[in-house]
Design a protein around this motif. Structure first.
Motif, PDB file in Angstrom:
ATOM      1  N   THR A   1       7.245   1.109 -57.370  1.00  8.24           N
ATOM      2  CA  THR A   1       5.797   0.962 -57.416  1.00  8.24           C
ATOM      3  C   THR A   1       5.240   2.328 -57.805  1.00  8.24           C
ATOM      4  OG1 THR A   1       5.771   1.466 -55.069  1.00  8.24           O
ATOM      5  CG2 THR A   1       5.581  -0.867 -55.679  1.00  8.24           C
ATOM      6  N   MET A   2       3.992   2.364 -58.253  1.00  7.24           N
ATOM      7  CA  MET A   2       3.393   3.640 -58.685  1.00  7.24           C
ATOM      8  C   MET A   2       1.983   3.763 -58.141  1.00  7.24           C
ATOM      9  SD  MET A   2       2.642   5.086 -62.562  1.00  7.24           S
ATOM     10  CE  MET A   2       4.353   5.181 -63.063  1.00  7.24           C
ATOM     11  N   ILE A   3       1.641   4.960 -57.688  1.00  5.45           N
ATOM     12  CA  ILE A   3       0.279   5.293 -57.274  1.00  5.45           C
ATOM     13  C   ILE A   3      -0.225   6.265 -58.327  1.00  5.45           C
ATOM     14  CG2 ILE A   3      -1.146   6.382 -55.492  1.00  5.45           C
ATOM     15  CD1 ILE A   3       1.143   5.690 -53.491  1.00  5.45           C
ATOM     16  N   VAL A   4      -1.201   5.835 -59.131  1.00  5.56           N
ATOM     17  CA  VAL A   4      -1.618   6.656 -60.275  1.00  5.56           C
ATOM     18  C   VAL A   4      -3.134   6.861 -60.284  1.00  5.56           C
ATOM     19  CG1 VAL A   4      -1.542   4.560 -61.727  1.00  5.56           C
ATOM     20  CG2 VAL A   4      -1.569   6.835 -62.816  1.00  5.56           C
ATOM     21  N   GLY A   5      -3.524   8.119 -60.460  1.00  7.68           N
ATOM     22  CA  GLY A   5      -4.937   8.482 -60.497  1.00  7.68           C
ATOM     23  C   GLY A   5      -5.474   8.373 -61.917  1.00  7.68           C
ATOM     24  N   VAL A   6      -6.656   7.742 -62.070  1.00  2.00           N
ATOM     25  CA  VAL A   6      -7.231   7.500 -63.397  1.00  2.00           C
ATOM     26  C   VAL A   6      -8.725   7.804 -63.372  1.00  2.00           C
ATOM     27  CG1 VAL A   6      -7.631   5.767 -65.183  1.00  2.00           C
ATOM     28  CG2 VAL A   6      -5.530   5.665 -63.818  1.00  2.00           C
ATOM     29  N   ASP A   7      -9.140   8.757 -64.180  1.00  2.00           N
ATOM     30  CA  ASP A   7     -10.559   9.093 -64.238  1.00  2.00           C
ATOM     31  C   ASP A   7     -11.293   8.064 -65.086  1.00  2.00           C
ATOM     32  OD1 ASP A   7     -12.501  12.086 -65.131  1.00  2.00           O
ATOM     33  OD2 ASP A   7     -12.857  10.458 -63.702  1.00  2.00           O
ATOM     34  N   ARG A   8     -12.593   7.855 -64.790  1.00  3.73           N
ATOM     35  CA  ARG A   8     -13.343   6.768 -65.434  1.00  3.73           C
ATOM     36  C   ARG A   8     -14.449   7.305 -66.314  1.00  3.73           C
ATOM     37  NH1 ARG A   8     -14.262   2.814 -60.317  1.00  3.73           N
ATOM     38  NH2 ARG A   8     -15.632   1.768 -61.800  1.00  3.73           N
ATOM     39  N   PRO A   9     -14.863   6.497 -67.298  1.00  3.82           N
ATOM     40  CA  PRO A   9     -15.962   6.938 -68.162  1.00  3.82           C
ATOM     41  C   PRO A   9     -17.232   7.124 -67.327  1.00  3.82           C
ATOM     42  CG  PRO A   9     -14.919   4.938 -69.025  1.00  3.82           C
ATOM     43  CD  PRO A   9     -14.407   5.132 -67.624  1.00  3.82           C
ATOM     44  N   LYS A  10     -18.063   8.085 -67.730  1.00  2.00           N
ATOM     45  CA  LYS A  10     -19.318   8.338 -67.022  1.00  2.00           C
ATOM     46  C   LYS A  10     -20.256   9.118 -67.939  1.00  2.00           C
ATOM     47  CE  LYS A  10     -16.965  10.137 -63.735  1.00  2.00           C
ATOM     48  NZ  LYS A  10     -15.631   9.939 -64.374  1.00  2.00           N
ATOM     49  N   ALA A  11     -21.400   9.532 -67.407  1.00  2.45           N
ATOM     50  CA  ALA A  11     -22.430  10.203 -68.216  1.00  2.45           C
ATOM     51  C   ALA A  11     -21.839  11.427 -68.915  1.00  2.45           C
ATOM     52  CB  ALA A  11     -23.589  10.628 -67.325  1.00  2.45           C
ATOM     53  N   GLU A  12     -22.146  11.580 -70.208  1.00  2.00           N
ATOM     54  CA  GLU A  12     -21.603  12.669 -71.011  1.00  2.00           C
ATOM     55  C   GLU A  12     -21.858  14.033 -70.382  1.00  2.00           C
ATOM     56  OE1 GLU A  12     -21.841  14.335 -75.649  1.00  2.00           O
ATOM     57  OE2 GLU A  12     -22.589  12.310 -75.107  1.00  2.00           O
ATOM     58  N   GLU A  13     -23.067  14.236 -69.839  1.00  2.08           N
ATOM     59  CA  GLU A  13     -23.369  15.571 -69.312  1.00  2.08           C
ATOM     60  C   GLU A  13     -22.498  15.904 -68.097  1.00  2.08           C
ATOM     61  OE1 GLU A  13     -26.513  12.636 -67.946  1.00  2.08           O
ATOM     62  OE2 GLU A  13     -25.567  13.241 -69.840  1.00  2.08           O
ATOM     63  N   VAL A  14     -22.159  14.891 -67.304  1.00  2.00           N
ATOM     64  CA  VAL A  14     -21.282  15.140 -66.143  1.00  2.00           C
ATOM     65  C   VAL A  14     -19.892  15.541 -66.639  1.00  2.00           C
ATOM     66  CG1 VAL A  14     -20.161  14.060 -64.138  1.00  2.00           C
ATOM     67  CG2 VAL A  14     -22.544  13.486 -64.705  1.00  2.00           C
ATOM     68  N   LEU A  15     -19.429  14.861 -67.688  1.00  2.00           N
ATOM     69  CA  LEU A  15     -18.094  15.141 -68.215  1.00  2.00           C
ATOM     70  C   LEU A  15     -18.037  16.523 -68.867  1.00  2.00           C
ATOM     71  CD1 LEU A  15     -17.371  11.595 -69.658  1.00  2.00           C
ATOM     72  CD2 LEU A  15     -16.039  12.734 -67.872  1.00  2.00           C
ATOM     73  N   ILE A  16     -19.051  16.849 -69.670  1.00  2.00           N
ATOM     74  CA  ILE A  16     -19.041  18.148 -70.356  1.00  2.00           C
ATOM     75  C   ILE A  16     -19.099  19.281 -69.332  1.00  2.00           C
ATOM     76  CG2 ILE A  16     -20.291  19.639 -71.980  1.00  2.00           C
ATOM     77  CD1 ILE A  16     -18.685  17.313 -73.263  1.00  2.00           C
ATOM     78  N   GLU A  17     -19.909  19.114 -68.304  1.00  2.00           N
ATOM     79  CA  GLU A  17     -20.004  20.141 -67.246  1.00  2.00           C
ATOM     80  C   GLU A  17     -18.633  20.330 -66.591  1.00  2.00           C
ATOM     81  OE1 GLU A  17     -22.496  22.093 -63.825  1.00  2.00           O
ATOM     82  OE2 GLU A  17     -23.015  21.568 -65.912  1.00  2.00           O
ATOM     83  N   ALA A  18     -17.878  19.246 -66.399  1.00  2.00           N
ATOM     84  CA  ALA A  18     -16.570  19.324 -65.728  1.00  2.00           C
ATOM     85  C   ALA A  18     -15.526  20.015 -66.595  1.00  2.00           C
ATOM     86  CB  ALA A  18     -16.089  17.912 -65.380  1.00  2.00           C
ATOM     87  N   TYR A  19     -15.696  19.952 -67.937  1.00  2.00           N
ATOM     88  CA  TYR A  19     -14.696  20.523 -68.842  1.00  2.00           C
ATOM     89  C   TYR A  19     -15.206  21.763 -69.558  1.00  2.00           C
ATOM     90  CZ  TYR A  19     -11.774  16.568 -67.806  1.00  2.00           C
ATOM     91  OH  TYR A  19     -10.985  15.669 -67.129  1.00  2.00           O
ATOM     92  N   ASP A  20     -16.427  22.186 -69.203  1.00  2.00           N
ATOM     93  CA  ASP A  20     -16.967  23.447 -69.719  1.00  2.00           C
ATOM     94  C   ASP A  20     -17.852  24.039 -68.635  1.00  2.00           C
ATOM     95  OD1 ASP A  20     -18.809  24.495 -72.738  1.00  2.00           O
ATOM     96  OD2 ASP A  20     -17.594  25.571 -71.249  1.00  2.00           O
ATOM     97  N   ASP A  21     -17.184  24.394 -67.547  1.00  2.00           N
ATOM     98  CA  ASP A  21     -17.918  24.764 -66.334  1.00  2.00           C
ATOM     99  C   ASP A  21     -18.672  26.078 -66.505  1.00  2.00           C
ATOM    100  OD1 ASP A  21     -14.926  25.734 -66.152  1.00  2.00           O
ATOM    101  OD2 ASP A  21     -16.165  27.157 -65.014  1.00  2.00           O
ATOM    102  N   PRO A  22     -19.832  26.221 -65.818  1.00  2.00           N
ATOM    103  CA  PRO A  22     -20.679  27.421 -65.963  1.00  2.00           C
ATOM    104  C   PRO A  22     -19.930  28.729 -65.639  1.00  2.00           C
ATOM    105  CG  PRO A  22     -21.759  25.736 -64.605  1.00  2.00           C
ATOM    106  CD  PRO A  22     -20.380  25.242 -64.883  1.00  2.00           C
ATOM    107  N   ALA A  23     -18.912  28.656 -64.779  1.00  2.00           N
ATOM    108  CA  ALA A  23     -18.193  29.889 -64.394  1.00  2.00           C
ATOM    109  C   ALA A  23     -17.215  30.329 -65.480  1.00  2.00           C
ATOM    110  CB  ALA A  23     -17.441  29.644 -63.082  1.00  2.00           C
ATOM    111  N   GLY A  24     -16.980  29.438 -66.466  1.00  2.00           N
ATOM    112  CA  GLY A  24     -16.094  29.815 -67.574  1.00  2.00           C
ATOM    113  C   GLY A  24     -14.611  29.747 -67.231  1.00  2.00           C
ATOM    114  N   ILE A  25     -14.240  29.069 -66.134  1.00  2.00           N
ATOM    115  CA  ILE A  25     -12.827  28.990 -65.742  1.00  2.00           C
ATOM    116  C   ILE A  25     -12.068  28.097 -66.723  1.00  2.00           C
ATOM    117  CG2 ILE A  25     -11.217  28.436 -63.866  1.00  2.00           C
ATOM    118  CD1 ILE A  25     -13.152  30.501 -62.918  1.00  2.00           C
ATOM    119  N   THR A  26     -12.681  26.977 -67.115  1.00  2.00           N
ATOM    120  CA  THR A  26     -12.005  26.080 -68.060  1.00  2.00           C
ATOM    121  C   THR A  26     -11.871  26.753 -69.420  1.00  2.00           C
ATOM    122  OG1 THR A  26     -13.086  24.249 -66.897  1.00  2.00           O
ATOM    123  CG2 THR A  26     -11.970  23.724 -68.972  1.00  2.00           C
TER     124      THR A  26
END
Ligand code: AVJ
Length: 315
Positions: free
Chosen positions: A183-208
């Motif tokens: 059996t498998m336990i697998v994590g899957v992210d879901r589609p959502k508002a573009e601005e939430v996604l862009i913020e998560a992949y281009d964070d203000p702190a510049g870590i990404t």
């Protein structure tokens, strides 16, 4: 008599793949090369960011449902984790799976794997910890010990989203081939508002941004290249058609870079595509799982519908 082909050393593969990626019409580098030691540490820092919701959301879902997951047959045998991932999720499940006898993390980053394995050994002395340094994007040969044990595969973090859809189904198929009853336990992210996604992949702190640009530093370090870091910038783009966030490194001017003795030209505005993070609806992910030979047994999500954890059965 089969001729013995010595395994290609990881750095040869790195060199070959980087050069073929940078000399391709659309410059592309596999996201697996983001995870050298520096990259793995930067990714750990990303998981602490407010903007990066997947880690804490998945953790909460695992926390809420761990007793249910502990009833899966494989939890009385071996847990195979794809990626030596963040120990918080692993720890949460290992703490709930009290009858487990084997924990087998599989990861391309050998050092990170070693550290994570030692941590689990200290926390769970009665558990047999068997780290496997391998690139699980490639078909894995038979894994040690597993044939005799029921298996639960743990694939967290929506790392399944980093593969093209067909590759994702292929990967699930490869896993099913070597662990047919699992059996498998697998994590899957879901589609959502573009601005939430862009913020998560281009964070203000510049870590990404640093995580992405570390790839150029790695190429400079390991392939003697002369990338001028200041002439490339991080870009996170939402590709609605493919339902994915794409990470790119954009050249800020016309320039040439020497990589392992090969001259690579970049035009101003040209990018190197370094990662995809597909976001799957229930319907889309169920299709991929079925194509890989898995049936969806269950799906758990947070109340805001940001992320889902699927339980799959190999069929
Ligand atoms: C955990 C590998 C799935 O794609 O969301 C985080 C990696 N890339 N920020 C993801 C990542 C940019 C992450 N994975």
């Amino acid at each position: 008599m089969t001729k013995h082909v010595p395994p290609v050393s990881p750095d040869k593969t790195f060199r070959t793949e980087i050069l073929s990626g940078l000399t391709a019409g659309r410059k592309t580098i596999s996201s697996k090369w983001l995870y050298d030691d520096v990259g793995s540490h930067l990714f750990e820092a990303i998981t602490e960011l407010d903007a990066y919701y997947p880690t804490r959301t998945e953790l909460a879902i695992l926390e809420q449902n761990r007793r249910k997951y502990a009833r899966l047959p494989g939890t009385r045998g071996a847990m195979v984790e794809l990626g030596s991932g963040s120990s918080r999720k692993t720890d949460l499940l290992l703490g709930a799976f009290s009858d487990l006898s084997v924990y087998m993390p599989i990861d391309i980053s050998a050092n990170h794997l070693k550290t994570a394995a030692e941590k689990v050994r200290r926390a769970y002395p009665s558990l047999a910890v068997i780290p496997v340094a391998a690139d699980f994007t490639q078909p894995l040969g038979q894994l040690p010990l597993l044939p005799e044990l029921p298996v639960v595969v743990f694939f967290p973090g929506s790392t399944i989203g980093n593969f093209e859809k067909a590759e994702a189904a292929q990967l699930l198929g490869n896993i099913r081939k070597i662990m047919p009853e699992s059996t498998m336990i697998v994590g899957v992210d879901r589609p959502k508002a573009e601005e939430v996604l862009i913020e998560a992949y281009d964070d203000p702190a510049g870590i990404t941004a640093a995580f992405n640009q570390n790839l150029l530093q790695r190429i400079n370090r390991e392939l003697g290249a002369d990338f001028d870091l200041a002439s490339f910038t991080h870009r996170a783009v939402w590709n609605g058609l493919e339902s994915r966030v794409e990470m790119h490194l954009e050249s800020l001017r016309d320039q040439s870079v020497s990589v392992a003795g090969t001259r690579i030209d970049f035009a101003a505005g040209e990018t190197v595509h370094t990662e995809n993070s597909h976001k799957y609806s229930e319907e889309a992910f169920t299709g991929i799982a079925n194509e890989g030979g898995w049936r969806v047994l269950d799906r758990d999500s947070d109340k805001d519908g940001l992320f889902s954890v699927y339980t799959l059965q190999a069929v």
